[in-house]
Scaffold this motif. Structure first.
Motif, mmCIF file in Angstrom:
data_model
loop_
_atom_site.group_PDB
_atom_site.id
_atom_site.type_symbol
_atom_site.label_atom_id
_atom_site.label_comp_id
_atom_site.label_asym_id
_atom_site.label_seq_id
_atom_site.Cartn_x
_atom_site.Cartn_y
_atom_site.Cartn_z
ATOM 1 N N GLY A 89 1.046 -1.571 -0.175
ATOM 2 C CA GLY A 89 0.051 -0.057 0.009
ATOM 3 C C GLY A 89 0.662 1.147 0.171
ATOM 4 O O GLY A 89 2.405 1.089 -0.056
ATOM 5 N N LEU A 90 0.522 2.445 -0.196
ATOM 6 C CA LEU A 90 1.504 3.792 0.262
ATOM 7 C C LEU A 90 0.446 4.200 0.981
ATOM 8 O O LEU A 90 -0.274 4.142 1.528
ATOM 9 N N GLY A 91 0.876 5.457 0.655
ATOM 10 C CA GLY A 91 -0.101 6.249 2.240
ATOM 11 C C GLY A 91 -0.421 7.297 2.013
ATOM 12 O O GLY A 91 -2.393 6.632 1.243
ATOM 13 N N ALA A 92 -0.780 8.682 1.869
ATOM 14 C CA ALA A 92 -2.323 9.724 2.105
ATOM 15 C C ALA A 92 -1.932 10.316 0.137
ATOM 16 O O ALA A 92 -0.584 10.011 -0.970
ATOM 17 N N ALA A 93 -2.556 10.566 -0.194
ATOM 18 C CA ALA A 93 -2.863 11.434 -1.384
ATOM 19 C C ALA A 93 -1.972 11.897 -1.588
ATOM 20 O O ALA A 93 -1.773 12.779 -0.880
ATOM 21 N N GLY A 94 -1.145 11.992 -2.912
ATOM 22 C CA GLY A 94 -0.329 13.466 -3.269
ATOM 23 C C GLY A 94 1.119 12.572 -4.395
ATOM 24 O O GLY A 94 0.348 11.771 -4.856
ATOM 25 N N GLU A 95 2.484 12.844 -4.271
ATOM 26 C CA GLU A 95 3.162 12.656 -4.810
ATOM 27 C C GLU A 95 4.247 11.611 -4.218
ATOM 28 O O GLU A 95 4.440 11.800 -3.578
ATOM 29 N N TYR A 96 4.200 10.655 -5.184
ATOM 30 C CA TYR A 96 5.794 9.203 -4.704
ATOM 31 C C TYR A 96 6.703 9.371 -5.829
ATOM 32 O O TYR A 96 6.307 10.033 -7.149
ATOM 33 N N THR A 97 7.247 9.213 -5.409
ATOM 34 C CA THR A 97 8.709 9.261 -6.329
ATOM 35 C C THR A 97 9.172 7.931 -5.961
ATOM 36 O O THR A 97 10.134 7.488 -4.772
ATOM 37 N N ILE A 98 9.877 7.601 -7.252
ATOM 38 C CA ILE A 98 10.944 5.448 -8.077
ATOM 39 C C ILE A 98 11.695 6.589 -7.555
ATOM 40 O O ILE A 98 12.363 7.051 -8.726
ATOM 41 N N GLY A 99 13.114 5.845 -6.721
ATOM 42 C CA GLY A 99 13.960 6.333 -7.040
ATOM 43 C C GLY A 99 14.470 4.831 -6.761
ATOM 44 O O GLY A 99 14.126 3.349 -6.158
ATOM 45 N N TYR A 100 15.515 4.837 -8.381
ATOM 46 C CA TYR A 100 16.299 3.647 -8.584
ATOM 47 C C TYR A 100 17.640 3.174 -8.791
ATOM 48 O O TYR A 100 18.086 5.005 -8.858
ATOM 49 N N ARG A 101 18.531 3.067 -8.616
ATOM 50 C CA ARG A 101 19.916 2.333 -9.033
ATOM 51 C C ARG A 101 20.159 1.149 -9.265
ATOM 52 O O ARG A 101 19.959 0.015 -8.216
ATOM 53 N N VAL A 102 20.240 0.857 -10.727
ATOM 54 C CA VAL A 102 20.887 -0.210 -11.235
ATOM 55 C C VAL A 102 21.997 -0.792 -11.784
ATOM 56 O O VAL A 102 22.609 0.291 -12.098
#
Ligand SMILES: [Cu+2]
Length: 179
Positions: A89-102
């Motif tokens: 799940g996620l939390g409150a409505a709003g902006e989220y960011t997927i960060g990655y390093r591969v």
């Protein structure tokens, strides 16, 4: 003339070969959620798809809310050219960011971030924090304190009193004997 042509072709091939390795590292092709996606419901997982296989090790994927809260519920799983991360799940409505390093097959690390929006608070996450708070504020401390108050404490006190009485009796006896 033929030699010049051969030389030119050789140079072109050499240039092509030397350029190719530099641009051979993996690049992100797509993601789910996609960049700037607007979602009503939190996804079960985040999936990143690259244009080629990435190394099994060293993959890092995070999902971070605007309040810096982390929402990843697993270690990232690399399967060929895809990297996935479970979400609980996620939390409150709003902006989220997927960060990655591969790390791509040629050894170059690739990093990036993919923002997306959640328009409604994730039900999975909206309920548990509320229940968790209830538990920690009321039920859990009571449950933790009650046994200590009713069971543990009196036994300790009785034990201490018994030992104190016993010790003073021994001291008393010893003192009497020495006198
Ligand atoms: Cu590279």
């Amino acid at each position: 003339m033929k030699r010049l042509a051969t030389l030119a072709v050789t140079l072109l091939v050499a240039t092509a070969l030397s350029v190719t390795p530099a641009s051979a590292h993996a690049t992100l092709q797509s993601s789910n959620p996609a960049e700037n996606a607007v979602l009503d419901v939190a996804p079960d997982e985040v999936t990143l798809t690259f244009n080629q296989n990435v190394q099994q090790n060293f993959a890092v994927v995070t999902v971070v809310g605007s309040d810096q809260s982390q929402w990843g519920a697993s270690d990232p799983v690399v399967d060929g050219d895809t990297v996935s991360l479970d979400l609980d799940g996620l939390g409150a409505a709003g902006e989220y960011t997927i960060g990655y390093r591969v790390v791509s097959a040629d050894g170059h690390p690739i990093t990036g971030s993919i923002p997306f929006q959640l328009t409604q608070a994730s039900p999975a996450a909206a309920t548990p924090p509320a229940t968790n708070l209830d538990f920690t504020n009321s039920a859990e401390p009571e449950a933790a304190e009650d046994p200590a108050d009713s069971g543990g404490f009196p036994i300790w006190i009785i034990a201490v009193v018994v030992i104190a009485i016993g010790a003073s009796g021994v001291l008393f006896a010893l003192r009497k004997r020495s006198i």
